[in-house]
Motif scaffolding. Structure first.
Motif, PDB file in Angstrom:
ATOM      1  N   UNK A   1      30.821  48.057   8.845  1.00  0.00           N
ATOM      2  CA  UNK A   1      30.419  49.454   8.989  1.00  0.00           C
ATOM      3  C   UNK A   1      31.517  50.328   8.403  1.00  0.00           C
ATOM      4  N   UNK A   2      31.100  51.435   7.846  1.00  0.00           N
ATOM      5  CA  UNK A   2      32.003  52.295   7.106  1.00  0.00           C
ATOM      6  C   UNK A   2      31.803  53.725   7.599  1.00  0.00           C
ATOM      7  N   UNK A   3      32.902  54.432   7.843  1.00  0.00           N
ATOM      8  CA  UNK A   3      32.800  55.807   8.333  1.00  0.00           C
ATOM      9  C   UNK A   3      33.930  56.657   7.786  1.00  0.00           C
ATOM     10  N   UNK A   4      33.619  57.903   7.425  1.00  0.00           N
ATOM     11  CA  UNK A   4      34.680  58.869   7.136  1.00  0.00           C
ATOM     12  C   UNK A   4      35.038  59.484   8.482  1.00  0.00           C
ATOM     13  N   UNK A   5      36.325  59.452   8.815  1.00  0.00           N
ATOM     14  CA  UNK A   5      36.727  59.917  10.145  1.00  0.00           C
ATOM     15  C   UNK A   5      37.023  61.408  10.133  1.00  0.00           C
ATOM     16  N   UNK A   6      36.787  62.040  11.284  1.00  0.00           N
ATOM     17  CA  UNK A   6      37.113  63.452  11.408  1.00  0.00           C
ATOM     18  C   UNK A   6      38.262  63.605  12.396  1.00  0.00           C
ATOM     19  N   UNK A   7      38.680  64.842  12.560  1.00  0.00           N
ATOM     20  CA  UNK A   7      39.748  65.203  13.478  1.00  0.00           C
ATOM     21  C   UNK A   7      39.512  64.575  14.863  1.00  0.00           C
ATOM     22  N   UNK A   8      40.561  64.093  15.503  1.00  0.00           N
ATOM     23  CA  UNK A   8      40.485  63.531  16.854  1.00  0.00           C
ATOM     24  C   UNK A   8      39.435  62.414  16.959  1.00  0.00           C
ATOM     25  N   UNK A   9      39.543  61.464  16.058  1.00  0.00           N
ATOM     26  CA  UNK A   9      38.536  60.414  15.946  1.00  0.00           C
ATOM     27  C   UNK A   9      38.503  59.466  17.152  1.00  0.00           C
ATOM     28  N   UNK A  10      39.675  59.208  17.746  1.00  0.00           N
ATOM     29  CA  UNK A  10      39.818  58.296  18.889  1.00  0.00           C
ATOM     30  C   UNK A  10      39.019  56.985  18.760  1.00  0.00           C
TER      31      UNK A  10
ATOM     32  N   UNK B   1      43.227  56.659  -1.478  1.00  0.00           N
ATOM     33  CA  UNK B   1      42.008  57.432  -1.769  1.00  0.00           C
ATOM     34  C   UNK B   1      42.115  58.875  -1.265  1.00  0.00           C
ATOM     35  N   UNK B   2      43.090  59.150  -0.407  1.00  0.00           N
ATOM     36  CA  UNK B   2      43.305  60.492   0.155  1.00  0.00           C
ATOM     37  C   UNK B   2      42.149  60.924   1.076  1.00  0.00           C
ATOM     38  N   UNK B   3      41.401  59.962   1.601  1.00  0.00           N
ATOM     39  CA  UNK B   3      40.278  60.261   2.502  1.00  0.00           C
ATOM     40  C   UNK B   3      40.443  59.424   3.778  1.00  0.00           C
ATOM     41  N   UNK B   4      40.385  60.048   4.973  1.00  0.00           N
ATOM     42  CA  UNK B   4      40.511  59.262   6.208  1.00  0.00           C
ATOM     43  C   UNK B   4      39.254  58.418   6.451  1.00  0.00           C
ATOM     44  N   UNK B   5      39.413  57.106   6.403  1.00  0.00           N
ATOM     45  CA  UNK B   5      38.268  56.195   6.452  1.00  0.00           C
ATOM     46  C   UNK B   5      38.517  55.081   7.450  1.00  0.00           C
TER      47      UNK B   5
END
Ligand code: ZN
Length: 240
Positions: A162-171, A148-152
Motif C-alpha cells: 500500500x502506498x500513501x502520501x502522508x500529511x501533517x501529524x500522520x502518526x 523525491x522531496x515528498x513525504x511517502x
C-alpha cells in the motif's frame, strides 16, 4: 529514542533552523542526504548539521555533484548552475565532510539511503512497482529514503503493497515492513511549501510527519543576491 529524520535540506538554512526549533529535543538525528544544491547556504547548512546530536548523515546526488563525483551535465540547466556555484563556494572543511559521507547505513531495525536501498544515489521510490523490488534490497524492518522531496509511506503486508502520501501529524504505527520518506526540509515538492520532517519514535514504534512554516522570502532574497536561478526561488513559494 526520539529520532529526527530529515532529508533534502538543499542549502536552505532558514528552513533547517525552523525544523530544528519545531522538533525540539531529540536523541539522534538521521539526515538522508542532499545537504546542498539549489539553495544559498551550503556551508552554513553543513556546519549546522554537524552540530546535531548523534548524527548519521548520508550522501545525496547533489552532494556528490558538489564534490565533482558525478557529471553535473546529467542535471537540468538550472540545477547545473547551482551545482557549479556550490562547488565554487564550498570551503575545504565542508568539502571534506561531504566526501566522508556514506551512501547507506543500517541502524537497529532501519536501513537508510538517499534514493533507494537498491540504488542509493539515483533511484526515486514513488510507486509500488519500484517499492516492491526495493523491499527485496534491504533486510531490516523499515527503510528510510529521501530524494523525491515528498513525504511517502509504503507498507508491505504479506504480498500486497500500500502506498500513501502522508500529511501533517500522520502518526503511523510501524508494522510489517515499511519504506518511509520524511519529505524535504529545504525544497518540498508536494505543493505544500512548508518544510517537512519526521520523528521516528522507536519506543512507541511510530512515524510522524510534521510541517513547519519558515521565512521563505528571506531565502529567496539570498538566492537572488548570489545570482542563482530565479526558478529555484520561485518554486519555494509553491512547494514544487
Ligand atoms: Zn534532493
Amino acid at each position: 529514542m526520539r529520532i529526527l529524520v530529515i532529508s533534502d535540506i538543499h542549502a536552505n538554512l532558514t528552513a533547517l533552523e525552523s525544523v530544528l526549533e519545531s522538533a525540539g529535543n531529540v536523541d539522534a538525528v538521521w539526515c538522508l542526504g542532499d545537504l546542498v544544491g539549489y539553495g544559498p547556504d551550503p556551508n552554513e547548512c553543513i556546519e549546522r548539521v554537524q552540530s546535531l546530536p548523534n548524527l548519521t548523515c548520508l550522501l545525496g546526488n547533489h552532494d556528490a555533484a558538489a564534490l565533482g563525483m558525478i557529471d553535473i551535465y546529467t542535471f537540468n540547466h538550472d540545477a547545473q548552475l547551482s551545482a557549479q556555484w556550490t562547488q565554487a563556494v564550498l570551503n575545504h572543511a565542508n568539502h571534506d565532510f561531504l566526501s566522508n559521507l556514506k551512501e547507506q547505513a543500517v541502524i537497529g531495525n532501519a536501513t537508510l539511503a538517499h534514493g533507494s536501498p537498491r540504488n542509493p544515489i539515483w533511484e526515486y521510490i514513488m510507486d509500488t512497482y519500484t517499492a516492491a523490488s526495493n523491499f527485496e534490497a534491504f533486510n531490516t524492518q523499515i527503510c528510510l529514503v529521501g530524494h523525491s522531496h515528498v513525504p511517502l509511506q509504503f507498507h508491505l503486508n504479506s504480498d500486497s503493497i500500500h502506498f500513501e502520501v502522508l500529511t501533517d501529524l500522520s502518526n503511523v504505527k510501524i508494522r510489517d515492513r515499511m519504506i518511509f520518506n520524511p519529505g524535504s526540509v529545504g525544497q518540498p515538492r508536494d505543493h505544500d511549501p512548508r518544510a517537512s520532517y519526521a520523528i521516528l519514535d522507536n519506543e512507541l514504534n511510530t512515524w510522524n510527519i510534521y510541517r513547519v512554516s519558515y521565512d521563505i522570502e528571506s531565502v529567496q532574497k539570498r538566492i537572488q543576491k548570489f545570482n542563482l536561478p530565479a526558478r529555484h526561488a520561485l518554486r519555494l513559494s509553491y512547494g514544487w
